[in-house]
Enzyme design. Structure first.
Site, PDB file in Angstrom:
ATOM      1  N   ARG A  56       0.838  -1.208   0.000  1.00 29.93           N
ATOM      2  CA  ARG A  56       0.000   0.000   0.000  1.00 29.93           C
ATOM      3  C   ARG A  56       0.867   1.250   0.000  1.00 29.93           C
ATOM      4  O   ARG A  56       1.909   1.272   0.649  1.00 29.93           O
ATOM      5  CB  ARG A  56      -0.852   0.036   1.271  1.00 29.93           C
ATOM      6  CG  ARG A  56      -1.781  -1.113   1.401  1.00 29.93           C
ATOM      7  CD  ARG A  56      -2.329  -1.134   2.845  1.00 29.93           C
ATOM      8  NE  ARG A  56      -2.802  -2.473   3.168  1.00 29.93           N
ATOM      9  CZ  ARG A  56      -2.975  -2.921   4.410  1.00 29.93           C
ATOM     10  NH1 ARG A  56      -2.716  -2.137   5.439  1.00 29.93           N
ATOM     11  NH2 ARG A  56      -3.407  -4.144   4.600  1.00 29.93           N
ATOM     12  N   ASP A  58       0.705   5.427   0.963  1.00 30.24           N
ATOM     13  CA  ASP A  58      -0.072   6.351   1.799  1.00 30.24           C
ATOM     14  C   ASP A  58      -0.666   7.496   0.993  1.00 30.24           C
ATOM     15  O   ASP A  58      -0.260   7.739  -0.148  1.00 30.24           O
ATOM     16  CB  ASP A  58       0.839   6.937   2.881  1.00 30.24           C
ATOM     17  CG  ASP A  58       1.189   5.903   3.932  1.00 30.24           C
ATOM     18  OD1 ASP A  58       0.290   5.179   4.365  1.00 30.24           O
ATOM     19  OD2 ASP A  58       2.380   5.828   4.298  1.00 30.24           O
ATOM     20  N   ARG A 203      10.020   7.373   3.859  1.00 26.71           N
ATOM     21  CA  ARG A 203       9.852   8.794   4.182  1.00 26.71           C
ATOM     22  C   ARG A 203      10.598   9.163   5.460  1.00 26.71           C
ATOM     23  O   ARG A 203      11.038  10.305   5.630  1.00 26.71           O
ATOM     24  CB  ARG A 203       8.378   9.153   4.301  1.00 26.71           C
ATOM     25  CG  ARG A 203       7.697   9.216   2.932  1.00 26.71           C
ATOM     26  CD  ARG A 203       6.194   9.182   3.041  1.00 26.71           C
ATOM     27  NE  ARG A 203       5.685  10.334   3.768  1.00 26.71           N
ATOM     28  CZ  ARG A 203       4.422  10.424   4.197  1.00 26.71           C
ATOM     29  NH1 ARG A 203       3.561   9.431   3.967  1.00 26.71           N
ATOM     30  NH2 ARG A 203       4.017  11.496   4.836  1.00 26.71           N
TER      31      ARG A 203
END
Lengths: 253, 253
Positions: A56, A58, A203
């Site tokens: 997935r 974000d 990130r």
């Protein structure tokens, strides 16, 4: 359903601009990439199936080469699948390629590695045309320091300090094959290649390397953070819009 | 107004994403780049002044380095002008730099040359993240043929055949210093550098070169079109979204 048309497992490579989506996963009240893909599959084939991805992304994260799989009982050929899905998809989600795979293929569990790229605009003003796909860092970044810290982070480590939900992962150990930092004028790219990643790990690595590049943290902190296995506010999560899921690898580990 | 604060002539370099604008020029009922800039100047300085550009861009055309000038009676320093205008501008219009110039400077009439870049995605599917800034050409382009045609178009010519309003220009002769065509995978860039351009001339040159690259027109047609001095449907205007005003040159011709 007849034997001739048993469902086939399809693999597709998908690009998307995450700007207008609440991430990959279907969620009530949110427009998501998965939802748009499942809608398009239904419009094209008249069947509602689940579209599974390699991992997935974000809210706001982009993909150049997300990989998905789905099971479809259809006579549509690969070329028709690509053209057909793109006809029903918005233009910020594109099916780049599609093919039928052995039924054992799984977008997530067959993946042996992934590359993410994190893009930074390092200058006083973020140009209009770069605004959707770059994090903006005004202070000049020390690329050499970022590279030194990146080399410490490369390898097999407990990445709890670079994870947005530390303690919630059964096994916080991951192998990062390579982190490179390159600059072309104000355009800085961090490439991260690994076998797998924790939640918001790329990130967090980018956010950390930016702080090192700004001189807010010393290179020596890389080792210390790995040791501490504890997420602190000193490791920020860099903005979603700078991140692209670049490619997913399948095949020998 | 006192002598100490006579209006000064400001020059600014501006980038914008043309996607959401009805071009440069203020027009009733349209959201335009000029309008947004004049609004921002007014919000920052409490004065409404005209913002003049080096050359209007059409609806949907982008700019990396549009140049503007305006006369302002203000104590604001260049750094404050950049930061201040960007505070009031939407993030798809950015002031990249600003400085005070001699009062003889004129964004349009002082310009001695301009570079435009036209971006093409040459592949079966236009990726999501490229959709706003590339024209999409599916058929593989013959770059060598495009280069040959481009070399014929380079130089001082009557460009009436590559102008969207032929016959309405007092003097349809322009000097194109250089046209280059480069490819990096599916990404093709046409760079056009010239002293000045007719209306929609760069998009007409791009549209023509794309037709040559697709094999729809022979390279020999370049000379024939220049000779004919008549615009025909065989020279299409390439889509606005592929075009960037890249830079404006000032200084010796």
């Amino acid at each position: 359903m007849t034997a001739e048309h048993a469902p086939a497992r399809w693999k597709a490579v998908v690009s998307y601009d995450g700007t207008n989506y609440g991430g990959w996963q279907v969620q009530p009240g949110r427009i998501t990439v998965q939802g748009k893909l499942e809608d398009a599959v239904e419009q094209l084939t008249r069947k509602r199936v689940r579209v599974h991805c390699s991992g997935r992304t974000d809210t706001g994260v982009h993909a150049r080469g997300q990989v998905v799989h789905m099971d479809l009982d259809t006579r549509i050929k690969p070329h028709g699948m690509i053209e057909g899905l793109n006809r029903y998809l918005p233009d910020d989600i594109r099916v780049e390629s599609a093919r039928i795979m052995p039924s054992t293929f799984d977008a997530r569990f067959s993946a042996t590695g992934k590359e993410y790229r994190y893009f930074i605009w390092n200058g006083p003003v973020l140009p209009a045309w770069a605004r959707l796909y770059r994090a903006h860092v005004r202070k000049p970044l020390d690329i050499a320091a970022m590279r030194d810290a990146a080399s410490v982070l490369t390898g097999r480590h407990d990445f709890s300090s670079f994870c947005a939900n530390p303690g919630h992962e059964r096994d916080p150990v991951r192998t990062v094959n390579r982190i490179t930092v390159s600059r072309r004028g104000p355009d800085i790219t961090i490439r991260v290649d690994g076998e797998g990643f924790l939640y918001k790990m790329v990130r967090s690595l980018a956010g950390y390397l930016i702080r090192v590049g700004q001189g807010d943290l010393p290179v020596s902190s890389a080792h210390a953070f790995l040791q501490s296995r504890e997420r602190t506010a000193r490791v920020p999560t860099a903005p979603a819009k700078g991140l692209f899921l670049w490619r997913v690898r399948y095949g020998r580990r």
